[in-house]
Every structure is written in C-alpha cells, then in structure tokens.
Design a protein around this motif. Structure first.
Motif, PDB file in Angstrom:
ATOM      1  N   ALA A  56       0.826  -1.207   0.000  1.00 63.05           N
ATOM      2  CA  ALA A  56       0.000   0.000   0.000  1.00 63.05           C
ATOM      3  C   ALA A  56       0.862   1.259   0.000  1.00 63.05           C
ATOM      4  CB  ALA A  56      -0.927  -0.011   1.212  1.00 63.05           C
ATOM      5  N   LEU A  57       1.964   1.239   0.731  1.00 64.26           N
ATOM      6  CA  LEU A  57       2.857   2.399   0.751  1.00 64.26           C
ATOM      7  C   LEU A  57       3.464   2.633  -0.622  1.00 64.26           C
ATOM      8  CD1 LEU A  57       4.293   4.659   2.212  1.00 64.26           C
ATOM      9  CD2 LEU A  57       5.976   3.008   3.039  1.00 64.26           C
ATOM     10  N   ARG A  58       3.851   1.560  -1.292  1.00 69.51           N
ATOM     11  CA  ARG A  58       4.401   1.708  -2.646  1.00 69.51           C
ATOM     12  C   ARG A  58       3.356   2.244  -3.618  1.00 69.51           C
ATOM     13  NH1 ARG A  58       6.394  -4.220  -3.331  1.00 69.51           N
ATOM     14  NH2 ARG A  58       6.683  -3.611  -5.502  1.00 69.51           N
ATOM     15  N   ASN A 116      -0.396  22.679   0.464  1.00 66.27           N
ATOM     16  CA  ASN A 116      -0.933  21.556   1.226  1.00 66.27           C
ATOM     17  C   ASN A 116      -0.012  20.372   0.959  1.00 66.27           C
ATOM     18  OD1 ASN A 116      -2.614  19.117   1.778  1.00 66.27           O
ATOM     19  ND2 ASN A 116      -4.150  20.651   2.275  1.00 66.27           N
ATOM     20  N   ALA A 117       0.906  20.106   1.889  1.00 66.73           N
ATOM     21  CA  ALA A 117       1.979  19.157   1.569  1.00 66.73           C
ATOM     22  C   ALA A 117       2.394  18.323   2.768  1.00 66.73           C
ATOM     23  CB  ALA A 117       3.194  19.908   1.023  1.00 66.73           C
ATOM     24  N   LEU A 118       2.916  17.145   2.460  1.00 66.77           N
ATOM     25  CA  LEU A 118       3.594  16.292   3.428  1.00 66.77           C
ATOM     26  C   LEU A 118       5.064  16.276   3.058  1.00 66.77           C
ATOM     27  CD1 LEU A 118       3.707  14.142   5.715  1.00 66.77           C
ATOM     28  CD2 LEU A 118       3.243  12.423   3.958  1.00 66.77           C
ATOM     29  N   VAL A 119       5.920  16.654   3.998  1.00 63.78           N
ATOM     30  CA  VAL A 119       7.360  16.730   3.753  1.00 63.78           C
ATOM     31  C   VAL A 119       8.045  15.620   4.540  1.00 63.78           C
ATOM     32  CG1 VAL A 119       9.413  18.200   3.843  1.00 63.78           C
ATOM     33  CG2 VAL A 119       7.154  19.236   3.488  1.00 63.78           C
ATOM     34  N   ILE A 120       8.786  14.788   3.839  1.00 62.62           N
ATOM     35  CA  ILE A 120       9.470  13.651   4.453  1.00 62.62           C
ATOM     36  C   ILE A 120      10.975  13.837   4.328  1.00 62.62           C
ATOM     37  CG2 ILE A 120       9.777  11.148   4.455  1.00 62.62           C
ATOM     38  CD1 ILE A 120       7.001  11.940   5.257  1.00 62.62           C
ATOM     39  N   GLY A 121      11.657  13.827   5.468  1.00 60.67           N
ATOM     40  CA  GLY A 121      13.111  13.955   5.472  1.00 60.67           C
ATOM     41  C   GLY A 121      13.784  12.618   5.689  1.00 60.67           C
ATOM     42  N   GLY A 122      15.049  12.652   6.053  1.00 64.28           N
ATOM     43  CA  GLY A 122      15.819  11.429   6.284  1.00 64.28           C
ATOM     44  C   GLY A 122      15.544  10.843   7.654  1.00 64.28           C
ATOM     45  N   ASP A 145       2.739  19.091   6.891  1.00 60.88           N
ATOM     46  CA  ASP A 145       3.208  18.123   7.878  1.00 60.88           C
ATOM     47  C   ASP A 145       4.643  17.751   7.556  1.00 60.88           C
ATOM     48  OD1 ASP A 145       0.682  18.047   9.065  1.00 60.88           O
ATOM     49  OD2 ASP A 145       0.005  16.471   7.710  1.00 60.88           O
ATOM     50  N   VAL A 146       5.479  17.659   8.580  1.00 61.19           N
ATOM     51  CA  VAL A 146       6.883  17.285   8.402  1.00 61.19           C
ATOM     52  C   VAL A 146       7.167  16.056   9.251  1.00 61.19           C
ATOM     53  CG1 VAL A 146       9.278  18.014   8.661  1.00 61.19           C
ATOM     54  CG2 VAL A 146       7.542  19.679   7.964  1.00 61.19           C
ATOM     55  N   LEU A 147       7.671  15.007   8.617  1.00 63.55           N
ATOM     56  CA  LEU A 147       7.945  13.750   9.307  1.00 63.55           C
ATOM     57  C   LEU A 147       9.299  13.202   8.891  1.00 63.55           C
ATOM     58  CD1 LEU A 147       4.518  11.916   8.783  1.00 63.55           C
ATOM     59  CD2 LEU A 147       5.317  12.977  10.893  1.00 63.55           C
ATOM     60  N   PRO A 148       9.972  12.474   9.779  1.00 65.15           N
ATOM     61  CA  PRO A 148      11.160  11.719   9.353  1.00 65.15           C
ATOM     62  C   PRO A 148      10.717  10.515   8.537  1.00 65.15           C
ATOM     63  CG  PRO A 148      10.645  11.230  11.633  1.00 65.15           C
ATOM     64  CD  PRO A 148       9.694  12.312  11.213  1.00 65.15           C
ATOM     65  N   ILE A 149      11.648   9.850   7.915  1.00 67.60           N
ATOM     66  CA  ILE A 149      11.308   8.727   7.037  1.00 67.60           C
ATOM     67  C   ILE A 149      10.616   7.606   7.794  1.00 67.60           C
ATOM     68  CG2 ILE A 149      13.581   7.653   7.288  1.00 67.60           C
ATOM     69  CD1 ILE A 149      11.307   7.697   4.146  1.00 67.60           C
ATOM     70  N   ALA A 150      10.929   7.467   9.084  1.00 70.26           N
ATOM     71  CA  ALA A 150      10.296   6.417   9.883  1.00 70.26           C
ATOM     72  C   ALA A 150       8.805   6.659  10.064  1.00 70.26           C
ATOM     73  CB  ALA A 150      10.975   6.310  11.245  1.00 70.26           C
ATOM     74  N   GLY A 151       8.345   7.894   9.903  1.00 70.43           N
ATOM     75  CA  GLY A 151       6.937   8.216  10.118  1.00 70.43           C
ATOM     76  C   GLY A 151       6.091   8.234   8.865  1.00 70.43           C
ATOM     77  N   ILE A 152       6.664   7.917   7.714  1.00 71.51           N
ATOM     78  CA  ILE A 152       5.899   7.957   6.468  1.00 71.51           C
ATOM     79  C   ILE A 152       4.785   6.925   6.504  1.00 71.51           C
ATOM     80  CG2 ILE A 152       7.405   6.341   5.224  1.00 71.51           C
ATOM     81  CD1 ILE A 152       6.974   8.115   2.728  1.00 71.51           C
ATOM     82  N   ASN A 153       3.596   7.331   6.067  1.00 73.14           N
ATOM     83  CA  ASN A 153       2.447   6.430   6.090  1.00 73.14           C
ATOM     84  C   ASN A 153       1.474   6.793   4.984  1.00 73.14           C
ATOM     85  OD1 ASN A 153       0.022   8.098   7.444  1.00 73.14           O
ATOM     86  ND2 ASN A 153       1.973   8.705   8.387  1.00 73.14           N
ATOM     87  N   LEU A 196       9.797  14.777  -0.917  1.00 74.52           N
ATOM     88  CA  LEU A 196      10.780  13.840  -0.396  1.00 74.52           C
ATOM     89  C   LEU A 196      12.180  14.417  -0.555  1.00 74.52           C
ATOM     90  CD1 LEU A 196       9.547  10.447  -1.924  1.00 74.52           C
ATOM     91  CD2 LEU A 196       9.139  11.287   0.380  1.00 74.52           C
ATOM     92  N   SER A 197      12.984  14.285   0.478  1.00 74.28           N
ATOM     93  CA  SER A 197      14.399  14.628   0.329  1.00 74.28           C
ATOM     94  C   SER A 197      15.106  13.468  -0.374  1.00 74.28           C
ATOM     95  CB  SER A 197      15.028  14.891   1.698  1.00 74.28           C
ATOM     96  OG  SER A 197      15.102  13.676   2.442  1.00 74.28           O
ATOM     97  N   LYS A 198      16.303  13.731  -0.858  1.00 75.13           N
ATOM     98  CA  LYS A 198      17.073  12.667  -1.516  1.00 75.13           C
ATOM     99  C   LYS A 198      17.396  11.548  -0.535  1.00 75.13           C
ATOM    100  CE  LYS A 198      20.268  13.803  -4.513  1.00 75.13           C
ATOM    101  NZ  LYS A 198      21.453  14.466  -5.133  1.00 75.13           N
ATOM    102  N   ASP A 199      17.611  11.900   0.724  1.00 70.31           N
ATOM    103  CA  ASP A 199      17.854  10.882   1.760  1.00 70.31           C
ATOM    104  C   ASP A 199      16.619  10.007   1.964  1.00 70.31           C
ATOM    105  OD1 ASP A 199      20.398  11.837   2.151  1.00 70.31           O
ATOM    106  OD2 ASP A 199      19.875  13.064   3.901  1.00 70.31           O
ATOM    107  N   ALA A 200      15.447  10.612   1.886  1.00 67.42           N
ATOM    108  CA  ALA A 200      14.202   9.853   2.062  1.00 67.42           C
ATOM    109  C   ALA A 200      14.000   8.887   0.891  1.00 67.42           C
ATOM    110  CB  ALA A 200      13.012  10.818   2.166  1.00 67.42           C
ATOM    111  N   VAL A 201      14.301   9.337  -0.313  1.00 69.35           N
ATOM    112  CA  VAL A 201      14.181   8.469  -1.484  1.00 69.35           C
ATOM    113  C   VAL A 201      15.111   7.272  -1.354  1.00 69.35           C
ATOM    114  CG1 VAL A 201      14.548   8.293  -3.981  1.00 69.35           C
ATOM    115  CG2 VAL A 201      13.427  10.323  -3.003  1.00 69.35           C
ATOM    116  N   ALA A 202      16.359   7.526  -0.961  1.00 71.12           N
ATOM    117  CA  ALA A 202      17.327   6.453  -0.797  1.00 71.12           C
ATOM    118  C   ALA A 202      16.874   5.457   0.281  1.00 71.12           C
ATOM    119  CB  ALA A 202      18.694   7.020  -0.432  1.00 71.12           C
TER     120      ALA A 202
END
Length: 206
Positions: free
Chosen positions: A108-110, A149-155, A173-181, A193-199
């Motif tokens: 589902a996440l993919r 209106n955005a969700l921002v995901i970092g490393g 909303d800003v979340l670390p990669i562990a909080g992505i849902n 997504l940051s490049k670290d989040a993509v990796a």
C-alpha cells in the motif's frame, strides 16, 4: 522514472532516477482503501463506555411486591427502562484495530508513492535544512515551490531548524522517514521527499 531535483529555494539541483517497483506501479484504489481503514481503525481510542445494570450504584431489592398492586411486575430499579438505570447494550471499552498482512501494508505504501508520482504530486528536494529557523522565510520558499498543502518527508533525522520553522505553517506536515504512512500521503495534495528519504525508501523495498 526520472524526476528533476530542486532546492528549497526553487533552483535546479540535477535529476534523480526513481525505481519503478517503488514509484512506478499502477495505483490500486482497493489496496489504498484497505490501508487507510486499517490506520484509522487503529487510531481509535475505543474508550467509549456506558454503565450496564450490574454497574449501577442502586439497591438490588425488589421495587414492590409481585402481585396485588395492579402495576407491572418489576424487580430491580437498575433495569434500563428506569431513570438512573443501566444502559442496555451500550458501548464498551474495546480495540477497534483490524488485521492487515504486513506485505499488504508495504504494498500500500508503494502504491501511495506511485499514485503521487503519477498525478504529478511528487517533488524531490536535495536537502531539508533551514539555517535561520524562521517560519516566514520557509513559508516563502514553500510558496515559491507551490506547496500550499503538503507532506514533507526527510531522512532518518530532521534538521532541527527546518522542523521548528515548518511547525507553524498551516496544512504542512513534516515527518522523518520512519513516520511515512499511506494516510498522511493521501490526505495532502503534494508529497515532498528529500534525496535521503528516497534512498531510504528504495533501500527499504529492496
């Protein structure tokens, strides 16, 4: 799939190739719906409660004699039909969570990531950092990127200045990669997504 990488200031920072098995799937609404139901059900507290007749602090003695009064026969005043009596079939404390296999949750996440990529709602930035930690300057950068209106995901760890500056921006909303849902991805118009989040995501789904 190849996407352009930008900076928070809106300048070009090259391109990045995204894996098709993570960002290039054909989104399935049924899988996304199951995942959203799973998340929302799990968030429910389930602490709603009413007292049953066995929990009411009243005497259990028979109200009046069985025969000879011309009235209906009753036993306890704690019965549901009387004022102050217990609730019949009322809500009880329970867990609302439903089961969903781990593989379906990962899929589902993919699909959620692929849906954003397909709709053009995916932006890749090189770095999520704010030197001065000022909400006004970061909001101006977001406005330049078209992020209302955005969700921002970092490393794995968020830049403290960026996190503090983004905390007061509405609908972001800003979340670390562990909080992505899945639910947070779908409820916001744009996914950043940051490049670290993509990796981290591509490594997670290897």
């Amino acid at each position: 799939m190849e996407l352009a990488v930008t900076t928070l200031a809106g300048k070009s920072a090259g391109k990045i190739t995204l894996k098709d098995d993570v960002f290039g799937l054909e989104p399935r609404a049924d899988i996304l719906q199951r995942m959203v139901q799973y998340q929302l059900a799990k968030k429910r507290a389930g602490t709603h409660k009413t007292k049953g007749r066995s929990e009411i602090a009243k005497t259990g003695a028979k109200m009046y004699r069985q025969k000879g009064t011309g009235r209906a026969r009753h036993s306890s005043a704690r019965a549901p039909q009387f004022r102050g009596g217990g609730k019949a079939h009322g809500p009880v404390v329970r867990d609302h969570a439903i089961d969903l296999p781990k593989k379906v949750r990962a899929l589902a996440l993919r699909h959620a990531l692929s849906a954003k990529a397909k709709d053009g709602g995916l932006i890749i930035v090189d770095e999520l950092a704010a030197k001065d930690a000022k909400t006004k300057s970061l909001a101006k950068m977001f406005e330049g990127l078209g992020l209302a209106n955005a969700l921002v995901i970092g490393g794995a760890e968020l830049d403290d200045g960026f996190r503090k500056a983004a905390a007061n921006i509405a609908n972001v909303d800003v979340l670390p990669i562990a909080g992505i849902n899945v639910y947070d991805i779908l409820r916001r118009h744009t996914l950043v997504l940051s490049k670290d989040a993509v990796a981290a995501l591509e490594e997670r789904f290897q």
